[in-house]
Design a protein around this motif. Sequence first.
Motif, PDB file in Angstrom:
ATOM      1  N   ALA A  98       7.736   2.623   1.623  1.00 23.23           N
ATOM      2  CA  ALA A  98       6.784   2.248   2.676  1.00 23.23           C
ATOM      3  C   ALA A  98       5.898   1.090   2.227  1.00 23.23           C
ATOM      4  CB  ALA A  98       5.939   3.465   3.051  1.00 23.23           C
ATOM      5  N   LEU A  99       5.457   1.113   0.982  1.00 24.21           N
ATOM      6  CA  LEU A  99       4.582   0.048   0.492  1.00 24.21           C
ATOM      7  C   LEU A  99       5.319  -1.281   0.375  1.00 24.21           C
ATOM      8  CD1 LEU A  99       2.529   1.948  -2.254  1.00 24.21           C
ATOM      9  CD2 LEU A  99       1.830   1.357   0.075  1.00 24.21           C
ATOM     10  N   ILE A 100       6.576  -1.244  -0.028  1.00 27.58           N
ATOM     11  CA  ILE A 100       7.354  -2.487  -0.107  1.00 27.58           C
ATOM     12  C   ILE A 100       7.533  -3.084   1.282  1.00 27.58           C
ATOM     13  CG2 ILE A 100       9.647  -3.405  -0.597  1.00 27.58           C
ATOM     14  CD1 ILE A 100       9.777  -1.520  -2.973  1.00 27.58           C
ATOM     15  N   SER A 101       7.822  -2.205   2.262  1.00 32.30           N
ATOM     16  CA  SER A 101       7.949  -2.698   3.637  1.00 32.30           C
ATOM     17  C   SER A 101       6.626  -3.264   4.129  1.00 32.30           C
ATOM     18  CB  SER A 101       8.403  -1.553   4.551  1.00 32.30           C
ATOM     19  OG  SER A 101       8.472  -1.975   5.892  1.00 32.30           O
ATOM     20  N   VAL A 127      -1.380   1.964  -7.007  1.00 30.75           N
ATOM     21  CA  VAL A 127      -1.856   1.843  -5.626  1.00 30.75           C
ATOM     22  C   VAL A 127      -2.330   3.210  -5.160  1.00 30.75           C
ATOM     23  CG1 VAL A 127      -1.264   1.235  -3.257  1.00 30.75           C
ATOM     24  CG2 VAL A 127      -0.275  -0.044  -5.166  1.00 30.75           C
ATOM     25  N   SER A 128      -3.566   3.285  -4.679  1.00 32.12           N
ATOM     26  CA  SER A 128      -4.100   4.538  -4.148  1.00 32.12           C
ATOM     27  C   SER A 128      -3.531   4.768  -2.755  1.00 32.12           C
ATOM     28  CB  SER A 128      -5.627   4.482  -4.081  1.00 32.12           C
ATOM     29  OG  SER A 128      -6.178   4.334  -5.385  1.00 32.12           O
ATOM     30  N   VAL A 129      -3.038   5.973  -2.541  1.00 30.54           N
ATOM     31  CA  VAL A 129      -2.318   6.277  -1.309  1.00 30.54           C
ATOM     32  C   VAL A 129      -2.863   7.576  -0.727  1.00 30.54           C
ATOM     33  CG1 VAL A 129      -0.073   6.821  -0.316  1.00 30.54           C
ATOM     34  CG2 VAL A 129      -0.249   5.102  -2.097  1.00 30.54           C
ATOM     35  N   SER A 130      -2.933   7.627   0.600  1.00 30.06           N
ATOM     36  CA  SER A 130      -3.210   8.870   1.316  1.00 30.06           C
ATOM     37  C   SER A 130      -1.973   9.190   2.142  1.00 30.06           C
ATOM     38  CB  SER A 130      -4.440   8.707   2.210  1.00 30.06           C
ATOM     39  OG  SER A 130      -4.688   9.912   2.912  1.00 30.06           O
ATOM     40  N   LEU A 131      -1.255  10.230   1.747  1.00 34.09           N
ATOM     41  CA  LEU A 131       0.040  10.554   2.349  1.00 34.09           C
ATOM     42  C   LEU A 131      -0.144  11.537   3.499  1.00 34.09           C
ATOM     43  CD1 LEU A 131       3.135  10.298   2.208  1.00 34.09           C
ATOM     44  CD2 LEU A 131       3.124  12.244   0.630  1.00 34.09           C
ATOM     45  N   ARG A 132       0.422  11.216   4.646  1.00 36.66           N
ATOM     46  CA  ARG A 132       0.396  12.088   5.820  1.00 36.66           C
ATOM     47  C   ARG A 132       1.826  12.522   6.135  1.00 36.66           C
ATOM     48  NH1 ARG A 132      -3.989  12.440   4.514  1.00 36.66           N
ATOM     49  NH2 ARG A 132      -5.904  11.773   5.567  1.00 36.66           N
ATOM     50  N   LEU A 133       2.087  13.805   5.971  1.00 37.66           N
ATOM     51  CA  LEU A 133       3.444  14.341   6.172  1.00 37.66           C
ATOM     52  C   LEU A 133       3.562  14.948   7.565  1.00 37.66           C
ATOM     53  CD1 LEU A 133       3.984  16.083   2.713  1.00 37.66           C
ATOM     54  CD2 LEU A 133       4.892  13.897   3.478  1.00 37.66           C
ATOM     55  N   ASP A 153     -11.111   9.478   8.371  1.00 35.97           N
ATOM     56  CA  ASP A 153     -11.371   8.127   8.858  1.00 35.97           C
ATOM     57  C   ASP A 153     -11.678   7.177   7.715  1.00 35.97           C
ATOM     58  OD1 ASP A 153     -10.966   8.960  11.398  1.00 35.97           O
ATOM     59  OD2 ASP A 153     -13.087   9.374  11.815  1.00 35.97           O
ATOM     60  N   MET A 154     -12.325   7.723   6.694  1.00 31.62           N
ATOM     61  CA  MET A 154     -12.664   6.870   5.553  1.00 31.62           C
ATOM     62  C   MET A 154     -11.415   6.389   4.835  1.00 31.62           C
ATOM     63  SD  MET A 154     -15.987   8.836   3.998  1.00 31.62           S
ATOM     64  CE  MET A 154     -16.021   7.729   2.584  1.00 31.62           C
ATOM     65  N   ASP A 155     -10.310   7.184   4.895  1.00 30.54           N
ATOM     66  CA  ASP A 155      -9.071   6.743   4.258  1.00 30.54           C
ATOM     67  C   ASP A 155      -8.576   5.439   4.874  1.00 30.54           C
ATOM     68  OD1 ASP A 155      -9.075   8.804   2.511  1.00 30.54           O
ATOM     69  OD2 ASP A 155      -7.739  10.093   3.693  1.00 30.54           O
ATOM     70  N   TYR A 156      -8.762   5.328   6.198  1.00 25.44           N
ATOM     71  CA  TYR A 156      -8.321   4.102   6.848  1.00 25.44           C
ATOM     72  C   TYR A 156      -9.250   2.934   6.524  1.00 25.44           C
ATOM     73  CZ  TYR A 156      -5.182   6.995   9.620  1.00 25.44           C
ATOM     74  OH  TYR A 156      -4.200   7.860  10.018  1.00 25.44           O
ATOM     75  N   ARG A 164     -11.346   2.730   3.766  1.00 24.22           N
ATOM     76  CA  ARG A 164     -11.569   2.496   2.348  1.00 24.22           C
ATOM     77  C   ARG A 164     -10.668   1.354   1.871  1.00 24.22           C
ATOM     78  NH1 ARG A 164     -10.724   7.729  -0.758  1.00 24.22           N
ATOM     79  NH2 ARG A 164     -12.416   8.328   0.650  1.00 24.22           N
ATOM     80  N   PRO A 165     -11.187   0.387   1.164  1.00 27.35           N
ATOM     81  CA  PRO A 165     -10.352  -0.750   0.717  1.00 27.35           C
ATOM     82  C   PRO A 165      -9.365  -0.310  -0.357  1.00 27.35           C
ATOM     83  CG  PRO A 165     -12.573  -0.886  -0.212  1.00 27.35           C
ATOM     84  CD  PRO A 165     -12.603   0.232   0.790  1.00 27.35           C
ATOM     85  N   ASN A 166      -8.175  -0.941  -0.322  1.00 31.45           N
ATOM     86  CA  ASN A 166      -7.117  -0.707  -1.304  1.00 31.45           C
ATOM     87  C   ASN A 166      -6.600   0.736  -1.304  1.00 31.45           C
ATOM     88  OD1 ASN A 166      -7.374  -3.379  -2.077  1.00 31.45           O
ATOM     89  ND2 ASN A 166      -8.795  -2.887  -3.746  1.00 31.45           N
ATOM     90  N   VAL A 167      -6.835   1.494  -0.243  1.00 28.74           N
ATOM     91  CA  VAL A 167      -6.254   2.831  -0.077  1.00 28.74           C
ATOM     92  C   VAL A 167      -5.293   2.761   1.092  1.00 28.74           C
ATOM     93  CG1 VAL A 167      -6.670   5.250   0.454  1.00 28.74           C
ATOM     94  CG2 VAL A 167      -8.242   4.017  -1.046  1.00 28.74           C
ATOM     95  N   GLU A 168      -4.030   2.944   0.800  1.00 32.31           N
ATOM     96  CA  GLU A 168      -2.993   2.823   1.816  1.00 32.31           C
ATOM     97  C   GLU A 168      -2.675   4.199   2.396  1.00 32.31           C
ATOM     98  OE1 GLU A 168      -1.879  -0.062   2.772  1.00 32.31           O
ATOM     99  OE2 GLU A 168      -2.984  -1.166   1.234  1.00 32.31           O
ATOM    100  N   THR A 169      -2.769   4.314   3.725  1.00 35.25           N
ATOM    101  CA  THR A 169      -2.413   5.557   4.411  1.00 35.25           C
ATOM    102  C   THR A 169      -0.954   5.457   4.856  1.00 35.25           C
ATOM    103  OG1 THR A 169      -4.680   5.876   5.163  1.00 35.25           O
ATOM    104  CG2 THR A 169      -2.937   7.087   6.306  1.00 35.25           C
ATOM    105  N   ILE A 170      -0.160   6.403   4.407  1.00 34.99           N
ATOM    106  CA  ILE A 170       1.278   6.388   4.678  1.00 34.99           C
ATOM    107  C   ILE A 170       1.618   7.578   5.566  1.00 34.99           C
ATOM    108  CG2 ILE A 170       3.582   6.465   3.672  1.00 34.99           C
ATOM    109  CD1 ILE A 170       2.033   3.965   2.965  1.00 34.99           C
ATOM    110  N   LYS A 171       2.226   7.288   6.695  1.00 33.06           N
ATOM    111  CA  LYS A 171       2.731   8.349   7.571  1.00 33.06           C
ATOM    112  C   LYS A 171       4.222   8.544   7.273  1.00 33.06           C
ATOM    113  CE  LYS A 171       3.560   9.682  12.358  1.00 33.06           C
ATOM    114  NZ  LYS A 171       3.445   9.323  13.783  1.00 33.06           N
ATOM    115  N   CYS A 172       4.542   9.756   6.769  1.00 35.15           N
ATOM    116  CA  CYS A 172       5.926  10.077   6.381  1.00 35.15           C
ATOM    117  C   CYS A 172       6.449  11.145   7.322  1.00 35.15           C
ATOM    118  CB  CYS A 172       5.965  10.560   4.937  1.00 35.15           C
ATOM    119  SG  CYS A 172       7.600  11.072   4.378  1.00 35.15           S
ATOM    120  N   VAL A 173       7.503  10.847   8.052  1.00 37.97           N
ATOM    121  CA  VAL A 173       8.102  11.773   9.009  1.00 37.97           C
ATOM    122  C   VAL A 173       9.362  12.369   8.391  1.00 37.97           C
ATOM    123  CG1 VAL A 173       9.026  12.053  11.329  1.00 37.97           C
ATOM    124  CG2 VAL A 173       7.195  10.397  10.905  1.00 37.97           C
ATOM    125  N   VAL A 174       9.461  13.678   8.418  1.00 39.35           N
ATOM    126  CA  VAL A 174      10.599  14.392   7.829  1.00 39.35           C
ATOM    127  C   VAL A 174      11.468  14.911   8.965  1.00 39.35           C
ATOM    128  CG1 VAL A 174      11.314  16.244   6.289  1.00 39.35           C
ATOM    129  CG2 VAL A 174       9.163  15.043   5.871  1.00 39.35           C
TER     130      VAL A 174
END
Length: 728
Positions: free
Chosen positions: A242-245, A111-117, A39-42, A44-54
Amino acid sequence: MYQRFVWASRAVPTAWINDGFGERSSSSNKQRSVSMDTDMDYERPNVETIKCVVVGDNAVGKTRLICARACNATLTQYQLLATHVPTVWAIDQYRVCQEVLERSRDVVDEVSVSLRLWDTFGDHHKDRRFAYGRSDVVVLCFSIANPNSLNHVKTMWAQEIKHFCPRTPVILVGCQLDLRYADLEAVNKARRPLARPIKRGDILPPERGREVAKELGIPYYETSVFDQFGIKDVFDNAIRAALISRRHLQFWKSHLKKVQKPLLQAPFLPPKAPPPVIKIPESGAATVNDAGDLLDNPLCADVLFVLQDQKQIFAHKIYLATSSSKFYDLFLMENEESPNSVDRCSKKEKPSKDLLMRTLSLDTEEDTDVASIKNSSANLRISRSDDTLLTTDFNEEDCICLSSWSKGFLGMHQEVMINSLSNRTCSVTVVRMDSSIQYRPFKTVLRFLYTGQLDENEKGLMRVAQIAETLEVFDLRMMVENITNKEAFMNQEITKAFHVRKSNRIKECLSKATFSDVTFKLDDGSINAHKPLLMCSCEWMAAMFGGSFVESSNSEIILPSVSKSSMQAVLDYLYTKQLSFSSEMDPLEIIALANRICLPHLVALTEQHAVQALTKASVNGVDVDQEVLTYLELAQFHNAHQLAAWCLHHVCTNYNSVCSKFRKDIKSKSAENQEYFESHRWPPVWYLKEEDHYQRVKKEREKEDNALYKYRSKRKWCFWNSSSAAFA
């Protein structure tokens, strides 16, 4: 071990549980702490959570790719292909584990990122469409070894992604890149029994995937979990997309301004194939005929022992002289023109011609020992069809009296005999023994001199020991004494020492041509040799000297197109079971001769020596390309397949340099070799094309970036000028 985890509840997106591939966490505190961390990832400021679907077809490598990124799991190529574990749900690969959560955090373009695969099904689209919800980027996978998976990218997956998430950026990924250069035969053996075999024609070149990506307007990357290639490139550039979008929608986020568009991927240069290892058979030169069998079957015999009970034993000088000093001195005495230590026999002491004729008769039926005579008669009848000897004239004046020289001997003379097959004469040394030498124990002593072995269950060991004492065969006497004292285990060391001394004497006889009975006429000279030793070491020699051929009775054998140095190396090998190589010898000549007389073990030894010499010269900076090209087809012609494989490997791994210097020689090779060069050359053709394309596109992108930088700089300069003018 790869681990995969299923969502426990669709209503609680931050809680995950193990799906059975790993240990379940029973600690609620741990789950709570991880949930809070998520939850803190969401928040936390300047930390982008990215959901990546494969997504992608079944068995294209989606789960392996995710596990390589999320769990840092690596497997060998055959483990990767042996078992396919299908995905059961639309799942998140993160479990309640601090290590995996830490690997999910990354920094891309500051850019700090939290990647969710998210892993998905290749089928069951009803379950898969849930995974598309709120996705930030989609990684679309196909296998470069499955053309259908690439076709489905256009016909099915692109439409499905556009339907469920039309504004989500997509990246096309070609998986299993290592199959492009792998040994497909070994790969197919490692796959599941019912899996479709991979064919070389199924392997897709890079431009096929790039064309589809260009049609869809998306970036293209290739990966290999086995080589750990492209994994970071894929997910880092997926994060960039994802970040550009997100930057277009959330333009107020200033920390996203430095994010670049997905970068180019440098082509993968496959590793050089390791050079083939020269394998030497475990056993040395195979013993065609055991020395003991040669004693029973008197082929090429040059000694005849006549005992007092009118029994006869054929033998071979080279075996007796190299095993016993007594016999060595005896047969050397025969070569002396005027011996001083012995006297000529008187006519009364000489046996009559009728007696000798009767003794040397092949069909003797006299029976002091019926079993022994039947055995001897059978052996001689066998020799009648191969190398039958019949007695002719006997010169009584040439008989040497041995009674005063040593106990057990009466006399020795030369006897001329006729080969009934070729009607050619040959000389045999006839040695008459006194009454103290009995047939059976004397045969046992001779067998020991041939083989160096003594049967513990042999009858009459005391008589054997007495004859061994008389003939000064002290090794045999000690062995009998050990058996009598129940210390037979000590005989192994005696046997080893016996063979060492015998080997040294054989080398001496070969170098000095002592007791030789055949001469090989070669292109540049002649070499003396010994038929019995050759027959026991080489099938080709055994057939030539023991069969119904002219060479079986000839003392000179002509071998055309054979040099003296090569023949010397082959004889050394046949006599000592070792390859002695000098700088004067040509490996190809030895290989040709060894292949000619059917010695595969010698061929392998020579191949190993040639490869070691070429490798050493290449390491020292010597150009061996011309020599390798010369070796190649000659090695193939003479069945030196291991040397030919090494030459092919050398040419393929140095193809560009070899082809630039010896293009005509390359083109003059056989069609099979040229086809092999094209399919196994390094770097491969597809890599060279990809490298050219990469460099070209890289220059174009640099030009675009420079033009864009100049445009922005100009706009910025104009803006400041206008602002300054307005302020003034």
